[in-house]
Write a protein that holds these residues in place. Structure first.
Motif, PDB file in Angstrom:
ATOM      1  N   ASP A  34     -18.760 -46.713  23.998  1.00 13.64           N
ATOM      2  CA  ASP A  34     -18.028 -45.753  23.160  1.00 13.64           C
ATOM      3  C   ASP A  34     -17.012 -46.462  22.263  1.00 13.64           C
ATOM      4  OD1 ASP A  34     -19.464 -43.690  24.271  1.00 13.64           O
ATOM      5  OD2 ASP A  34     -17.844 -43.003  25.598  1.00 13.64           O
ATOM      6  N   ARG A  43     -17.063 -49.548  21.195  1.00  8.68           N
ATOM      7  CA  ARG A  43     -17.757 -50.314  20.153  1.00  8.68           C
ATOM      8  C   ARG A  43     -18.303 -49.406  19.056  1.00  8.68           C
ATOM      9  NH1 ARG A  43     -20.496 -55.665  22.303  1.00  8.68           N
ATOM     10  NH2 ARG A  43     -18.591 -56.629  23.057  1.00  8.68           N
ATOM     11  N   GLU A  44     -18.659 -48.177  19.456  1.00 10.51           N
ATOM     12  CA  GLU A  44     -19.190 -47.235  18.481  1.00 10.51           C
ATOM     13  C   GLU A  44     -18.095 -46.419  17.810  1.00 10.51           C
ATOM     14  OE1 GLU A  44     -22.035 -45.023  20.739  1.00 10.51           O
ATOM     15  OE2 GLU A  44     -23.516 -46.642  20.672  1.00 10.51           O
TER      16      GLU A  44
END
Length: 122
Positions: free
Chosen positions: A113, A115-116
């Protein structure tokens, strides 16, 4: 003779890539894990570490050797070959690396999450 390294030892979504704790450069921890079972040749390391170029792998191995974590041995006869193996100091990192990997597995979703760019509500 040690068993061959699995090509999918580090798949693209492996938690080892998500671990924010670095042991040397990006590839050092994975190289150390590859050498856990015994000495390996450069070409053997390239199998699970297919995402690294030969130049970067060479640089990482040299740095690990300079740091006293990996030993490079040149065998001259009957044909020249080079093997890399963990030193006792390098072997002592296996425990901390496993702890870091376990932490990454436990926090897998949060790391993905982050990283996104997804912010979790507390």
């Amino acid at each position: 003779m040690v068993a061959p390294l699995a090509p999918d030892m580090f798949d693209e979504l492996c938690p080892s890539d998500l671990t924010p704790i670095r042991f040397g450069d990006k590839w050092a921890g994975m190289i150390i894990r590859c050498l856990e079972g015994g000495p390996r040749r450069f070409s053997e390391l390239r199998v699970p570490l297919r995402g690294v170029t030969a130049k970067v792998l060479t640089r990482s191995l040299r740095k690990l050797e300079q740091d006293g974590l990996v030993r490079r041995t040149v065998h001259a006869a009957p044909t020249r070959r080079v093997e890399y193996a963990l030193t006792p100091l390098g072997r002592s990192l296996l425990g901390p690396i496993e702890v870091a990997c376990a932490w990454a597995r436990e926090h897998w979703d949060e790391l993905i999450d982050a990283r996104e760019g997804v912010v979790a509500a507390d």
